[in-house]
Design a protein around this motif. Structure first.
Motif, PDB file in Angstrom:
ATOM      1  N   ILE A 448       0.804  -1.238   0.000  1.00 49.24           N
ATOM      2  CA  ILE A 448       0.000   0.000   0.000  1.00 49.24           C
ATOM      3  C   ILE A 448       0.835   1.285   0.000  1.00 49.24           C
ATOM      4  O   ILE A 448       0.572   2.160  -0.826  1.00 49.24           O
ATOM      5  CB  ILE A 448      -1.006  -0.013   1.177  1.00 49.24           C
ATOM      6  CG1 ILE A 448      -1.961  -1.186   1.018  1.00 49.24           C
ATOM      7  CG2 ILE A 448      -1.757   1.293   1.257  1.00 49.24           C
ATOM      8  CD1 ILE A 448      -2.931  -1.326   2.169  1.00 49.24           C
ATOM      9  N   PRO A 449       1.874   1.527   0.805  1.00 52.89           N
ATOM     10  CA  PRO A 449       2.276   0.830   2.034  1.00 52.89           C
ATOM     11  C   PRO A 449       1.580   1.433   3.257  1.00 52.89           C
ATOM     12  O   PRO A 449       1.247   2.620   3.259  1.00 52.89           O
ATOM     13  CB  PRO A 449       3.779   1.092   2.076  1.00 52.89           C
ATOM     14  CG  PRO A 449       3.941   2.422   1.418  1.00 52.89           C
ATOM     15  CD  PRO A 449       2.833   2.566   0.422  1.00 52.89           C
ATOM     16  N   ASP A 450       1.393   0.597   4.297  1.00 55.88           N
ATOM     17  CA  ASP A 450       0.724   1.048   5.520  1.00 55.88           C
ATOM     18  C   ASP A 450       1.401   0.388   6.713  1.00 55.88           C
ATOM     19  O   ASP A 450       1.037  -0.708   7.124  1.00 55.88           O
ATOM     20  CB  ASP A 450      -0.759   0.673   5.464  1.00 55.88           C
ATOM     21  CG  ASP A 450      -1.567   1.311   6.597  1.00 55.88           C
ATOM     22  OD1 ASP A 450      -0.943   1.710   7.598  1.00 55.88           O
ATOM     23  OD2 ASP A 450      -2.798   1.380   6.484  1.00 55.88           O
ATOM     24  N   VAL A 451       2.398   1.063   7.254  1.00 53.31           N
ATOM     25  CA  VAL A 451       3.167   0.465   8.344  1.00 53.31           C
ATOM     26  C   VAL A 451       2.343   0.376   9.625  1.00 53.31           C
ATOM     27  O   VAL A 451       2.565  -0.534  10.450  1.00 53.31           O
ATOM     28  CB  VAL A 451       4.468   1.267   8.579  1.00 53.31           C
ATOM     29  CG1 VAL A 451       4.191   2.611   9.210  1.00 53.31           C
ATOM     30  CG2 VAL A 451       5.449   0.462   9.417  1.00 53.31           C
ATOM     31  N   GLU A 452       1.380   1.269   9.819  1.00 58.64           N
ATOM     32  CA  GLU A 452       0.565   1.219  11.035  1.00 58.64           C
ATOM     33  C   GLU A 452      -0.305  -0.035  11.056  1.00 58.64           C
ATOM     34  O   GLU A 452      -0.436  -0.693  12.086  1.00 58.64           O
ATOM     35  CB  GLU A 452      -0.300   2.479  11.148  1.00 58.64           C
ATOM     36  CG  GLU A 452       0.498   3.751  11.372  1.00 58.64           C
ATOM     37  CD  GLU A 452       1.380   3.661  12.620  1.00 58.64           C
ATOM     38  OE1 GLU A 452       0.901   3.118  13.648  1.00 58.64           O
ATOM     39  OE2 GLU A 452       2.536   4.111  12.555  1.00 58.64           O
ATOM     40  N   LEU A 453      -0.918  -0.355   9.910  1.00 55.42           N
ATOM     41  CA  LEU A 453      -1.689  -1.596   9.825  1.00 55.42           C
ATOM     42  C   LEU A 453      -0.764  -2.794  10.020  1.00 55.42           C
ATOM     43  O   LEU A 453      -1.131  -3.775  10.677  1.00 55.42           O
ATOM     44  CB  LEU A 453      -2.396  -1.684   8.467  1.00 55.42           C
ATOM     45  CG  LEU A 453      -3.227  -2.956   8.215  1.00 55.42           C
ATOM     46  CD1 LEU A 453      -4.312  -3.105   9.270  1.00 55.42           C
ATOM     47  CD2 LEU A 453      -3.842  -2.924   6.821  1.00 55.42           C
ATOM     48  N   GLY A 454       0.445  -2.701   9.463  1.00 57.88           N
ATOM     49  CA  GLY A 454       1.407  -3.776   9.657  1.00 57.88           C
ATOM     50  C   GLY A 454       1.748  -3.985  11.116  1.00 57.88           C
ATOM     51  O   GLY A 454       1.896  -5.120  11.585  1.00 57.88           O
ATOM     52  N   LYS A 455       1.854  -2.902  11.874  1.00 58.20           N
ATOM     53  CA  LYS A 455       2.123  -3.011  13.309  1.00 58.20           C
ATOM     54  C   LYS A 455       0.965  -3.702  14.033  1.00 58.20           C
ATOM     55  O   LYS A 455       1.178  -4.481  14.971  1.00 58.20           O
ATOM     56  CB  LYS A 455       2.368  -1.625  13.903  1.00 58.20           C
ATOM     57  CG  LYS A 455       3.699  -0.999  13.507  1.00 58.20           C
ATOM     58  CD  LYS A 455       3.846   0.383  14.121  1.00 58.20           C
ATOM     59  CE  LYS A 455       5.180   1.016  13.748  1.00 58.20           C
ATOM     60  NZ  LYS A 455       5.314   2.383  14.319  1.00 58.20           N
ATOM     61  N   GLN A 456      -0.260  -3.418  13.605  1.00 56.52           N
ATOM     62  CA  GLN A 456      -1.418  -4.092  14.207  1.00 56.52           C
ATOM     63  C   GLN A 456      -1.366  -5.597  13.956  1.00 56.52           C
ATOM     64  O   GLN A 456      -1.660  -6.400  14.848  1.00 56.52           O
ATOM     65  CB  GLN A 456      -2.713  -3.499  13.648  1.00 56.52           C
ATOM     66  CG  GLN A 456      -2.963  -2.058  14.028  1.00 56.52           C
ATOM     67  CD  GLN A 456      -4.242  -1.513  13.416  1.00 56.52           C
ATOM     68  OE1 GLN A 456      -5.199  -2.248  13.193  1.00 56.52           O
ATOM     69  NE2 GLN A 456      -4.253  -0.213  13.138  1.00 56.52           N
ATOM     70  N   ILE A 457      -0.987  -5.981  12.730  1.00 55.65           N
ATOM     71  CA  ILE A 457      -0.864  -7.405  12.416  1.00 55.65           C
ATOM     72  C   ILE A 457       0.257  -8.028  13.240  1.00 55.65           C
ATOM     73  O   ILE A 457       0.142  -9.171  13.709  1.00 55.65           O
ATOM     74  CB  ILE A 457      -0.598  -7.601  10.909  1.00 55.65           C
ATOM     75  CG1 ILE A 457      -1.712  -6.952  10.075  1.00 55.65           C
ATOM     76  CG2 ILE A 457      -0.480  -9.077  10.571  1.00 55.65           C
ATOM     77  CD1 ILE A 457      -3.092  -7.465  10.380  1.00 55.65           C
ATOM     78  N   HIS A 458       1.326  -7.272  13.449  1.00 59.93           N
ATOM     79  CA  HIS A 458       2.430  -7.744  14.286  1.00 59.93           C
ATOM     80  C   HIS A 458       1.920  -8.040  15.703  1.00 59.93           C
ATOM     81  O   HIS A 458       2.225  -9.091  16.287  1.00 59.93           O
ATOM     82  CB  HIS A 458       3.523  -6.675  14.312  1.00 59.93           C
ATOM     83  CG  HIS A 458       4.819  -7.172  14.884  1.00 59.93           C
ATOM     84  ND1 HIS A 458       5.997  -6.468  14.770  1.00 59.93           N
ATOM     85  CD2 HIS A 458       5.127  -8.288  15.579  1.00 59.93           C
ATOM     86  CE1 HIS A 458       6.975  -7.143  15.361  1.00 59.93           C
ATOM     87  NE2 HIS A 458       6.466  -8.242  15.867  1.00 59.93           N
TER      88      HIS A 458
END
Length: 748
Positions: A448-458
């Motif tokens: 996308i990029p979307d690092v905040e959503l990635g942090k949620q998945i983390h």
């Protein structure tokens, strides 16, 4: 090991049926009446009616005792026929009668087939209470039932407490451990069995060979093979097939094939084993060859053999051979078998023949979860996400695999918005999420990029036990890198130090190289060498990094490292080497690598064309294009972009015009904006203003501001008033705040 009366209390507390293994009271008689109280209740009246009052006493003589035994047995069998296993077992404890051994054996078999652990414990409890010296064969049946129920603790405890054991006892316990995946324990029991001088039977050897295959114990497998020969079991097709199987699982296909060839009359199982093992070891062609031999030997293949043969054809792109196997399945009426049809759907779908896949999918036998998921995957893989979604929405049941293949279809087609919507729908409709799901969601975050959503998945992965999954860990690393959060990527990389692999190193290295930090990427590579062996993908990234910083000497060292360590220099690495040497101005080395390449494709040729262009060898570009045409290689947009730029550099105006026309007339490629820009540069640079004006007027799209600016500059240079005024007027329409004026003084 006790040698006295074999009495075991399965349920030491009244009504306690789930408190694990019972206590053992050696040499203590347990009253049947005490146990029977636990199981009276609603069933007591039922049993009383069944026995017609004749079983209420056991003291009126032998005839009454026999009558009550018969009545109880009949009542138990009637309940078993009606599928009432718990009620049938509870009848055992209602009256103090000794039941025939055949009934106990029958009950153990039914308990095993239903995996009814509570009922198995009850039957064993009644057996050892009713008979102080129960027959060994019945205790063996109890061990088998415990094994099939997955209760190895019960099986092992009963085995250890048996006063006497037979070969069947060892068979039962070894098979129980093998069945439940404890191959090491099974092999240990086999060694103990031999140490005690117990003779092994065919069943024992078959179980032990199965354990060897699970544990990949090649050395022990050879020993067992020798024992089978020693004890004269040569000619037993089951054991011989098991030996083929274990050698295949241990990846010793030469021994597996030699053993298979020694089987006098291989049956369908034998053939299935050899086909499957060739497939598992990556030799799809030989797997298909063995299937053909099976057909010629007139042995009817099992459905799984058909499935394996089709997968073998798919492994090397043998659609024609797969279609022949399909035809043979029709001949012997197996086309509509559930296993065969599902595999055929997968084969045709992966080969792009969705029509054939859909035809088989429409069979009644294909109305199942596996076939539906396979068909959805076929549509998704071939870019038909609309059809895939329609079929997905029609599915009456779905597994996590079904959700994953649909989500993968969206990500494969770069439909990120729809992929995100699908993830939201998935979270609303199912709690089934596995590591593949998380990997796909992280791929979306990276794109996308979307690092905040990635942090949620983390965080989700940490809370739900996916934290130590290597696939998820690498996906997180890739996501942080592509989102530009290199600090977090590096922190996470060190946090996963206990499980990271070469993919992890490649992901971190690529992240730094992608963001132009080539020196840091080189430092990571040096540390990588101390932990794992680099893959060829690592070198591709490193060579690209060398090209970006013009590090010729370092690039040469990497090239030499690959040669010294025997890495395969394939077409991808050749392309990276040509690119590196070209950008580092060592064009002679680039040409040498290109000429020595074992195979070439359009990407490698394009790299060489752009390399020559970068080094001012325009005439070499024309030679490369002619070579491509002679070898039947189809050029693409990048090829023509390079050839047009070479025409500009060499001043070959007429030749450039011919190449531009060739692009659409011969190769059916629609020119893109960069191709129009190159032709405008070609005409304008060398003063072909009439041709330039005609070319611009015939463009299918409106010229952009950079193109108009270029035309304006060329018009001033060559004093072309009309074209210059036209360009300035259009530029002023696009940006009136910065006016362009083509004054008469410019023309005079």
């Amino acid at each position: 090991m006790s040698t006295g009366v074999f009495i075991r209390n399965k349920f030491p507390n009244p009504g306690d049926e789930t408190n694990g293994r019972p206590n053992i009271f050696p040499n203590t008689m347990i009253l049947v009446f005490g146990i029977s109280l636990c199981y009276m209740g609603s069933n007591a009246g039922y049993i009383s009616r069944q026995l017609n009052s004749t079983a209420t006493t056991t003291t009126t003589g032998n005839s009454d005792l026999r009558l009550s035994t018969k009545a109880v047995t009949t009542a138990i069998l009637n309940n078993l026929r009606l599928g009432r296993l718990p009620k049938a077992v509870s009848i055992l404890f209602t009256y103090d009668v000794q039941l025939p051994f055949s009934l106990y054996a029958h009950l153990f078999r039914i308990c095993a087939s239903n995996k009814a652990i509570i009922e198995t414990r009850k039957v064993e409890s009644h057996l050892i209470t009713s008979y102080p010296h129960p027959p060994v064969f019945l205790l063996n049946r109890a061990i088998e039932s415990y094994g099939k129920c997955g209760c190895l603790g019960d099986a092992k405890e009963l085995f250890d407490e048996m006063p006497r054991r037979s070969g069947g006892s060892w068979n039962a316990i070894i098979t129980a451990y093998t069945r439940n995946g404890f191959a090491g324990h099974a092999l240990g029991l086999f060694s103990r069995m031999f140490a005690e001088g117990v003779f092994a039977s065919e069943i024992t050897f078959a179980s032990v060979l199965g354990s060897c295959g699970i544990a990949l114990e090649l050395w022990l497998s050879r020993q067992v093979h020798g024992l089978i020969l020693k004890y004269g079991f040569v000619g037993n097709v089951i054991l011989e097939s098991s030996i083929v199987d274990v050698y295949g699982k241990c990846s010793v296909m030469s021994d597996a094939r030699r053993m298979f060839d020694e089987i006098r009359n291989p049956n369908d199982v034998s053939w299935n084993v050899i086909v499957r093992r060739y497939l598992d070891t990556g030799d799809g062609k030989e797997a298909g060859n063995m299937f053909s031999k099976m057909v010629r030997a007139k042995v009817r293949p099992m459905s799984f053999t058909f499935s394996n043969a089709i997968l073998a054809c798919l492994s090397y792109g043998g659609l024609r051979e797969g279609a022949q196997i399909h035809g043979f399945s029709i001949k012997i009426n197996l086309e509509e078998d559930e296993v065969v049809s599902s595999t055929l759907i997968g084969m045709y779908a992966k080969c792009g023949d969705l029509g054939s896949a859909r035809r088989i999918f429409n069979f009644p036998c294909s109305n199942n979860l596996i076939s539906c998921t396979t068909m959805v995957s076929g549509y998704a893989v071939n870019g038909k996400t609309t059809e895939a979604r329609e079929l997905f929405d029609q599915m009456t049941q779905r597994s996590v695999i079904s959700w994953n293949v649909m989500l993968a279809g969206y990500t494969r087609s770069f439909m990120w918005d729809k992929a995100l919507d699908f993830v939201i729908m998935m979270r609303r409709n199912t709690k089934e999420i596995d590591h593949v799901t998380l990997g796909l969601i992280l791929k979306i975050c990276a794109a996308i990029p979307d690092v905040e959503l990635g942090k949620q998945i983390h965080g989700y992965a940490y809370r739900n036990g996916f934290y130590t999954n290597l696939f998820v860990g690498n996906a997180l690393l890739d996501m942080y890198g592509k989102c530009g959060n290199l600090t977090r990527a590096r922190i996470w990389f060190y946090e996963m130090s206990h499980l990271r692999d070469k993919v992890s190193w490649n992901a971190l290295l690529t992240s730094y190289a992608r963001h132009g930090l080539s020196e840091e990427a080189m430092m990571i590579f040096e540390k990588m060498l101390g932990e794992t062996k680099p893959s060829k993908f690592t070198f591709g990234t490193l060579l690209a990094a060398c090209a970006n910083i013009f590090a010729l000497e370092l690039g040469k060292q990497i090239h030499a490292f690959m040669i010294r360590n025997g890495y395969e220099i394939d077409i991808v690495i050749n392309g990276a080497l040509v690119d590196m040497y070209s950008k580092c101005r060592n064009i002679l080395s680039a040409i040498k690598i290109f000429n020595c390449a074992a195979s070439k494709d359009v990407i490698l040729c394009n790299t060489m064309i752009l390399g020559c262009l970068h080094n001012g060898l325009s005439e070499k570009v024309f030679e490369l294009f002619e070579t491509m045409e002679k070898e039947g290689m189809r050029p693409d947009h990048v090829t023509f972009q390079g050839i047009l730029q070479a025409s500009v550099s060499a001043g070959r105006v007429e030749l450039g015009r011919q190449y531009f026309e060739l692009m659409s007339e011969k190769y059916c490629l629609t020119p893109q904006l960069e191709h129009y820009d190159a032709v405008i540069e070609l005409y304008g640079q060398y003063g072909f203003m009439d041709e330039l004006e005609l070319f611009i007027n015939n463009m299918p799209c409106k010229p952009t501001a950079p193109i108009l600016t270029k035309v304006f500059d060329f018009s001033r240079k060559h004093k072309c008033v009309s074209l210059g005024e036209w360009a300035s007027n259009h530029l002023n329409e696009l940006n009136p705040l910065v006016p362009f004026r083509f004054e008469s003084s410019d023309s005079g």
